[in-house]
Write a protein that holds these residues in place. Structure first.
Motif, PDB file in Angstrom:
ATOM      1  N   SER A 198     -87.398  20.921  32.245  1.00 38.54           N
ATOM      2  CA  SER A 198     -87.248  19.469  32.418  1.00 38.54           C
ATOM      3  C   SER A 198     -85.786  19.112  32.632  1.00 38.54           C
ATOM      4  O   SER A 198     -84.875  19.791  32.146  1.00 38.54           O
ATOM      5  N   ASP A 199     -85.553  18.038  33.373  1.00 40.11           N
ATOM      6  CA  ASP A 199     -84.201  17.522  33.642  1.00 40.11           C
ATOM      7  C   ASP A 199     -83.304  18.548  34.334  1.00 40.11           C
ATOM      8  O   ASP A 199     -82.080  18.501  34.176  1.00 40.11           O
ATOM      9  N   ALA A 238     -85.275  23.784  39.085  1.00 39.89           N
ATOM     10  CA  ALA A 238     -86.514  24.020  38.348  1.00 39.89           C
ATOM     11  C   ALA A 238     -87.415  24.997  39.103  1.00 39.89           C
ATOM     12  O   ALA A 238     -87.994  25.920  38.517  1.00 39.89           O
TER      13      ALA A 238
END
Length: 239
Positions: free
Chosen positions: A77-78, A84
């Motif tokens: 996440s983030d 990612a």
């Protein structure tokens, strides 16, 4: 009967234990050695006991793929869509390299289990969450292909997964000389760099550097198309 075997018999048999044992057996002895009978011997049970947990060998192989999927890290996440995706693909590759049988089994599956569908869904979700259109994401997934599982088709591999037979040095020299005459460009590229045998998924040139090089090229291209608001001709015509 050893104490270890007696202890193994006392552990209740369940699906997770069957699949874990199958993965260990395939890792150690090769996928060709995996059979319901051999697996039952490893678990210290009669073969019929396995069928309470897996209907047949095909379901066993599907379950082994599910074990592989469970080893792949979830999306970070983030991290931004690009990082990612890269991290997830490389996690899949690490899992694949731990299990020499994985590529062969993945390519043999004709049906997708819920675990596999869940992985694909979350993989697509990384692009959609990054603002990619459904249209671009569709083509991105085609471009990635098997790379999302950590492997690609190897350009210079003609062994079809079989162990290569090393010819005698004088025969090998003659073959290279003939290759140089007939196919000089192929030979020049194929011999251009040394490869790290420890990082190769199968025989050939798909070592870690080549894999990441191609992955980064794709991700850079996806990013450029996304920033340009690219749309396929078919999607434009359907508007």
């Amino acid at each position: 009967m050893t104490q270890q075997a007696e202890a193994t018999r006392r552990v209740p048999l369940n699906r997770d234990r069957v699949l874990t044992a199958a993965v260990v057996l395939a890792d150690e002895a090769g996928i060709e050695s995996l059979s319901m009978r051999r697996l039952a011997q490893e678990l210290g049970v009669v073969p019929m006991a396995l069928y309470k947990h897996v209907a047949n060998k095909e379901e066993l192989l599907d379950g082994m793929v599910d074990v592989l999927v469970a080893e792949i890290d979830p999306p970070v996440s983030d991290a931004g869509w690009k990082n990612a995706v890269r991290l997830r693909v490389l996690s899949a590759r690490r899992s694949l390299l731990r299990h020499p049988w994985a590529r062969q089994v993945l390519e043999s599956r004709s049906a997708r289990t819920p675990a596999v569908l869940g992985y694909m869904d979350s993989f697509i979700g990384m692009f959609l969450a990054g603002g990619f259109s459904v249209d671009l994401t569709h083509h991105v997934m085609h471009a990635l292909g098997s790379r999302m599982w950590g492997f690609t088709q190897e350009l210079f591999d003609d062994s079809a997964g079989a162990a290569p037979v090393e010819p005698a040095p004088e025969i090998q020299a003659a073959m290279l000389q003939e290759m140089a005459k007939r196919y000089p460009n192929i030979l020049r590229v194929a011999m251009a760099a040394e490869h790290d045998d420890g990082s190769v998924v199968s025989q050939g040139c798909d070592d870690q550097f080549e894999f990441e090089f191609a992955l980064d090229l794709l991700l850079d291209g996806f990013e450029r198309f996304h920033q340009q608001g690219w749309t396929s001709e078919r999607a434009r015509l359907e508007r």
